[in-house]
Scaffold this active site. Structure first.
Site, PDB file in Angstrom:
ATOM      1  N   SER A   1       0.818  -1.214   0.000  1.00 21.51           N
ATOM      2  CA  SER A   1       0.000   0.000   0.000  1.00 21.51           C
ATOM      3  C   SER A   1       0.857   1.272   0.000  1.00 21.51           C
ATOM      4  O   SER A   1       1.619   1.492  -0.925  1.00 21.51           O
ATOM      5  CB  SER A   1      -0.925  -0.059   1.219  1.00 21.51           C
ATOM      6  OG  SER A   1      -1.923   0.900   1.112  1.00 21.51           O
TER       7      SER A   1
ATOM      8  N   HIS B   1      -7.744  -5.573   0.420  1.00 17.98           N
ATOM      9  CA  HIS B   1      -6.521  -4.820   0.696  1.00 17.98           C
ATOM     10  C   HIS B   1      -5.781  -5.301   1.945  1.00 17.98           C
ATOM     11  O   HIS B   1      -4.573  -5.126   2.055  1.00 17.98           O
ATOM     12  CB  HIS B   1      -6.857  -3.336   0.842  1.00 17.98           C
ATOM     13  CG  HIS B   1      -5.666  -2.438   0.681  1.00 17.98           C
ATOM     14  ND1 HIS B   1      -4.961  -2.350  -0.494  1.00 17.98           N
ATOM     15  CD2 HIS B   1      -5.043  -1.596   1.533  1.00 17.98           C
ATOM     16  CE1 HIS B   1      -3.970  -1.495  -0.355  1.00 17.98           C
ATOM     17  NE2 HIS B   1      -3.983  -1.026   0.872  1.00 17.98           N
TER      18      HIS B   1
END
Ligand code: NAG
Ligand code: NAG
Ligand code: NAG
Ligand code: NAG
Ligand code: NAG
Ligand code: NAG
Ligand code: NAG
Ligand code: NAG
Ligand code: NAG
Ligand code: NAG
Length: 477
Positions: free
Chosen positions: A182, A387
């Site tokens: 990320s 995610h």
């Protein structure tokens, strides 16, 4: 709407609770030293010792005075200290996360621990502002709000190069392998597009859930906040909000009470994660949430969040937007300068999920088209991969890590492990020593792969539809 309010209230209250934050810096010597205990008693060193791994705590001072903690696992289990140079891997966390999140779930599901067992010199980064990096040479994180005046611009300008250079010096390598999750990828791409010499300091950049272009991010809360960016701006500056979701004793205690096994409201915990990261019920072991809360969340600056909202809004990858007048003063331009990813010449491997609410597939495709040196682009073969599954999925080893390790091994001259991710049958994977420049130990990792396939249960599908429905409802309201 209620959820948005809830998130806001929790953000605000976490800022107010900053005084109760017990973090590393209270007990840590400047520049490393003993591993500090955080929150309700989590200690990196004790945890790693329990699993049989060595641990070193390194302090790194950035050019602008922040003191970052780099956590090192120099070798694996059943191995001992040697003076030989081993290939180094630097792993950098995402927003609100920290080094701890990669190891709390234990050796079977921890990329750094698996890599240490395979013969790598493993380093875990901690960006400024998180639990372990709340120290500065002159500023106090709790008293001086200018401590929090940073976004990933500063992470790429100061933190990332400081970490890379320290790892190269101490490990005596010319290049390292970089693994980012990320924001850990954002800061690398920003750095490598600005300072070309850093492209030569990495032999591969492994991007897990690469957050660069954000125009196609599907998270409904982010989309909502983006539309009300001005309100966010006004509200945060009115309330003097600088830091959000620090690892505080109060929040850790409260969340652990709610999320504990058998708790009446336990199911609220996965729902919050799903709404933030994407829905994936099958791969989330509810009991893992409580374990993760030992270290998560780890705190970050509100300016980091604002910067991402700007990226979602502008659909570009560029520096922080201060408004026309201030941009003129800072950049000598009315809009912020863009980061040009076509200048990132380092080899890049991209791994991304089909159900990642914070990183859209179209955005990853756009990134891949612009990067000049993509060595791998892998869409994870599981419909609901979100995610946070990059760290938290039950089968993350067989779905993702074996592929990541094979790529790292290939680039670092180690032989491939026998992967269960594509074969999905074998229960053990062995290293092959013959092709290695610095041979890893004769380790076996006992991953029990093959449980997952590309499909999910019908319950998961149903829940996914409900979740999208709720999200659309929030969006419309
Ligand atoms: C380890 O190796 C380096 C250089 O290769 C050398 O300078 C150092 O003295 C060695 N340390 C030990 C403990 O052998
Ligand atoms: C930081 O805060 C302390 C205490 O409020 C203050 O004395 C000091 O001047 C501040 N430092 C800076 C650089 O603003
Ligand atoms: C999604 O990505 C495509 C391709 O990069 C782009 O054309 C489109 O504008 C993006 N959508 C949004 C909402 O930004
Ligand atoms: C925010 O900071 C300013 C100046 O530092 C102060 O006057 C104001 O009362 C603060 N607002 C809140 C809500 O704490
Ligand atoms: C779920 O997590 C808990 C705690 O981490 C662990 O003890 C348990 O074995 C896990 N269950 C499954 C099915 O993975
Ligand atoms: C600002 O930009 C203009 C042209 O865009 C240039 O002429 C000028 O020298 C720049 N000023 C500074 C301080 O860089
Ligand atoms: C990005 O860099 C490439 C290669 O130098 C160049 O051709 C291109 O014009 C640049 N793009 C922008 C938007 O500056
Ligand atoms: C190890 O890998 C090399 C090439 O990568 C191969 O030639 C050799 O047969 C392998 N050895 C074993 C024991 O699998
Ligand atoms: C490596 O492991 C295999 C299987 O566990 C074993 O048969 C072999 O003897 C080991 N080799 C060495 C050099 O320890
Ligand atoms: C370490 O050694 C023990 C005992 O020989 C063995 O049970 C274990 O599987 C080994 N672990 C690794 C990672 O090689």
């Amino acid at each position: 709407m209620y959820i948005v309010l809830l998130v806001f209230v929790s953000l605000i209250s976490s800022g107010c609770l900053a005084e109760f934050v017990i973090t590393a810096h209270e007990r840590e010597e400047l520049g490393g030293g003993e591993a500090p205990t955080v929150g309700l008693g989590f200690n990196m060193e004790s945890l790693l010792k329990k699993y049989g791994y060595p641990f070193e705590n390194h302090g790194v001072i950035t050019e602008d005075g922040y003191v970052l903690a780099l956590h090192r696992i120099p070798y694996g289990r059943n191995s001992s200290e040697t003076n030989e140079t081993k290939p180094a891997v630097l792993i950098v966390h995402g927003i609100g996360s920290s080094s701890g999140d990669f190891v709390v779930l234990g050796p079977e599901r921890s990329l750094p621990l698996m890599l240490a067992d395979l013969g790598y010199d493993v380093w875990l980064g901690n960006n400024r502002g998180n639990t372990w990096s709340r120290k500065h040479q002159t500023l106090d994180a709790d008293k001086n709000s200018s401590f929090w005046d940073f976004s990933f611009d500063e992470l790429s300008l100061y933190d990332t190069p400081a970490m890379i250079d320290h790892v190269l010096t101490v490990s005596r390598n010319e290049k390292l392998s970089y693994v980012g999750h990320s924001q850990g990828t954002t800061q690398f791409f920003a750095l490598a597009s600005q300072q070309p010499d850093y492209n030569d300091k990495v032999n591969v950049m492994m991007a897990l859930g690469p957050a660069v272009y954000c125009g196609n991010m599907s998270n409904p809360i982010v989309q909502f906040l983006k539309d009300y960016y001005t309100v966010v701006e006004l509200l945060t500056s009115y309330l003097n909000l600088t830091e959000i979701l620090p690892h505080s004793l109060v929040i850790e205690t409260a969340l652990k009470l709610v999320c504990k096994d058998g708790g009446e409201y336990q199911e609220a915990c996965p729902i919050i994660l799903f709404i933030l990261f994407g829905f994936d019920s099958d791969q989330l072991n509810r009991s893992d949430i409580k374990v993760l809360l030992d270290t998560f969340p780890a705190g970050f600056a509100i300016k980091e969040l604002k910067h991402y909202l700007q990226l979602v809004k502008s659909n570009t990858f560029r520096q922080f937007d201060y408004g026309i007048l201030n941009n003129m003063a800072k950049y000598n331009k009315s809009s912020p300068p863009e980061y040009n990813v076509s200048l990132v010449t380092a080899p890049v491997a991209l791994y991304y999920g089909q159900n990642d609410w914070l990183v859209g597939m179209a955005d990853v495709n756009r990134l891949a088209d612009e990067l000049p040196n993509v060595v791998e682009k892998r869409l994870i073969d599981y419909e609901y991969f979100n995610h946070i599954d990059f760290i938290l999925a039950k089968d993350v080893a067989s779905m993702l890590y074996f592929n990541v390790i094979n790529k790292l091994n290939e680039i670092n001259g180690f032989a491939p492990i026998i992967s269960t991710s594509t074969l999905s049958t074998s229960a053990t994977s062995t290293t092959n020593e013959s092709g290695s420049t610095t041979s890893p130990d004769n380790t076996t990792s006992t991953e029990d792969g093959g449980r997952h396939t590309g499909s999910a249960s019908s319950l998961n599908k149903m829940a996914h539809i409900i979740c999208i429905f709720v999200a659309v409802l929030i969006f419309v309201i």
